[in-house]
Design an enzyme around this catalytic site. Structure first.
Site, PDB file in Angstrom:
ATOM      1  N   GLN A   1       2.601  10.151   1.428  1.00 32.49           N
ATOM      2  CA  GLN A   1       4.013   9.198   1.314  1.00 32.49           C
ATOM      3  C   GLN A   1       5.213   9.493   0.233  1.00 32.49           C
ATOM      4  O   GLN A   1       6.029   9.527   0.279  1.00 32.49           O
ATOM      5  CB  GLN A   1       3.960   7.937   1.281  1.00 32.49           C
ATOM      6  CG  GLN A   1       3.257   7.495   2.563  1.00 32.49           C
ATOM      7  CD  GLN A   1       3.157   5.766   2.753  1.00 32.49           C
ATOM      8  OE1 GLN A   1       2.230   5.379   2.339  1.00 32.49           O
ATOM      9  NE2 GLN A   1       4.285   5.277   3.135  1.00 32.49           N
TER      10      GLN A   1
ATOM     11  N   GLY B   1       0.847  -1.360  -0.033  1.00 29.91           N
ATOM     12  CA  GLY B   1      -0.034   0.059   0.212  1.00 29.91           C
ATOM     13  C   GLY B   1       0.877   1.325  -0.135  1.00 29.91           C
ATOM     14  O   GLY B   1       2.175   1.347   0.422  1.00 29.91           O
TER      15      GLY B   1
ATOM     16  N   HIS C   1      -4.430   1.300   7.461  1.00 29.92           N
ATOM     17  CA  HIS C   1      -3.111   1.861   7.357  1.00 29.92           C
ATOM     18  C   HIS C   1      -2.839   3.097   6.561  1.00 29.92           C
ATOM     19  O   HIS C   1      -2.613   4.157   6.819  1.00 29.92           O
ATOM     20  CB  HIS C   1      -1.945   0.960   7.129  1.00 29.92           C
ATOM     21  CG  HIS C   1      -0.704   1.088   7.160  1.00 29.92           C
ATOM     22  ND1 HIS C   1       0.134   1.010   8.176  1.00 29.92           N
ATOM     23  CD2 HIS C   1      -0.023   1.950   6.378  1.00 29.92           C
ATOM     24  CE1 HIS C   1       1.172   1.281   7.910  1.00 29.92           C
ATOM     25  NE2 HIS C   1       1.372   1.907   6.633  1.00 29.92           N
ATOM     26  N   GLU C   2      -3.515   2.820   5.305  1.00 30.86           N
ATOM     27  CA  GLU C   2      -3.335   3.962   4.380  1.00 30.86           C
ATOM     28  C   GLU C   2      -4.142   4.979   4.332  1.00 30.86           C
ATOM     29  O   GLU C   2      -3.889   6.262   4.100  1.00 30.86           O
ATOM     30  CB  GLU C   2      -3.538   3.359   2.857  1.00 30.86           C
ATOM     31  CG  GLU C   2      -2.445   2.124   2.360  1.00 30.86           C
ATOM     32  CD  GLU C   2      -0.978   2.553   2.556  1.00 30.86           C
ATOM     33  OE1 GLU C   2      -0.544   3.476   2.616  1.00 30.86           O
ATOM     34  OE2 GLU C   2      -0.310   1.623   2.845  1.00 30.86           O
TER      35      GLU C   2
ATOM     36  N   CYS D   1       6.006   0.075   7.230  1.00 31.95           N
ATOM     37  CA  CYS D   1       5.750   1.182   6.329  1.00 31.95           C
ATOM     38  C   CYS D   1       6.649   1.447   5.549  1.00 31.95           C
ATOM     39  O   CYS D   1       7.644   1.432   5.639  1.00 31.95           O
ATOM     40  CB  CYS D   1       5.197   2.250   7.133  1.00 31.95           C
ATOM     41  SG  CYS D   1       4.581   3.705   6.427  1.00 31.95           S
ATOM     42  N   LEU D   2       6.495   1.878   4.161  1.00 32.38           N
ATOM     43  CA  LEU D   2       7.442   2.400   3.214  1.00 32.38           C
ATOM     44  C   LEU D   2       8.001   3.791   3.802  1.00 32.38           C
ATOM     45  O   LEU D   2       9.162   3.926   3.275  1.00 32.38           O
ATOM     46  CB  LEU D   2       6.954   2.514   1.910  1.00 32.38           C
ATOM     47  CG  LEU D   2       6.425   1.193   1.310  1.00 32.38           C
ATOM     48  CD1 LEU D   2       5.508   1.339  -0.153  1.00 32.38           C
ATOM     49  CD2 LEU D   2       7.569   0.197   1.133  1.00 32.38           C
TER      50      LEU D   2
ATOM     51  N   HIS E   1      -2.810   7.414   6.629  1.00 32.28           N
ATOM     52  CA  HIS E   1      -1.886   8.343   6.446  1.00 32.28           C
ATOM     53  C   HIS E   1      -2.561   9.767   5.694  1.00 32.28           C
ATOM     54  O   HIS E   1      -1.896  10.573   5.879  1.00 32.28           O
ATOM     55  CB  HIS E   1      -1.067   7.803   5.158  1.00 32.28           C
ATOM     56  CG  HIS E   1      -0.139   6.642   5.312  1.00 32.28           C
ATOM     57  ND1 HIS E   1       1.263   7.502   6.190  1.00 32.28           N
ATOM     58  CD2 HIS E   1       0.380   5.455   5.308  1.00 32.28           C
ATOM     59  CE1 HIS E   1       2.086   6.564   6.364  1.00 32.28           C
ATOM     60  NE2 HIS E   1       1.553   5.345   5.736  1.00 32.28           N
TER      61      HIS E   1
END
Length: 172
Positions: free
Chosen positions: A50, A45, A136-137, A94-95, A140
């Site tokens: 991000q 994701g 999660h996304e 997380c990226l 953000h």
């Protein structure tokens, strides 16, 4: 085009994104870029903040491995409309926080409403990894990271590791 992923701590990752009033080709191209970035990272994701874009857009694909075809999803203005009382614990990463993982408890099932890349309203119930990823996304988009669910000491420890990593990257 692959985009640069912001690393925590970055003030843009803590900002709440305003809803998108309209879809256009520029936003569709951003979604394509984000999918490419997510797959190459690799991740399941990615949210627009991000990559430094404060727009309510997420992409995700929780199909892992070579046995199933990829299922890329593009969600403009996603929102959770309902969540189960039953909870799940997943080890999240997380990226924007590479190599940092922790168990996070979230609703096991969520119903999400969004607009697809053609401007059509969509609504779907997600469970398992898909439910965790969607939550999660969408977090953000509201300026929230998975580490915000952790106890302060663990959150501070991960943030310190990220500050050190960013310093080392800046030197190289």
């Amino acid at each position: 085009m692959k985009r640069k992923i912001l690393l925590h701590p970055d003030p843009r990752l803590k900002k709440v994104c305003a809803p998108l009033p309209d879809l256009n080709d520029e936003l569709r191209a951003l979604a394509d870029d984000m999918l490419q970035t997510m797959y190459e990272a690799p991740g399941v994701g990615l949210a627009a903040p991000q990559v430094g874009i404060l727009q309510r857009l997420v992409v995700m694909d929780c199909i892992k491995g070579d046995t199933e075809a990829p299922r890329p999803m593009v969600m403009f203005n996603p929102e959770i409309v309902s969540a189960s009382d039953e909870l799940n614990v997943y080890e999240e990463g997380c990226l924007s926080l590479p190599d940092q993982y922790a168990d996070v408890t979230r609703p096991a099932e969520v119903e999400v409403r969004w607009m697809d890349r053609d401007g059509n309203a969509q609504q779907q119930v997600f469970d398992g990894l898909w439910a965790t990823c969607a939550q999660h996304e969408i977090d953000h988009l509201d300026g929230k990271l998975f580490i915000d669910y952790l106890k302060p000491l663990k959150r501070q420890m991960m943030t310190r590791k990220m500050v050190k990593m960013k310093r080392e990257l800046a030197r190289s």
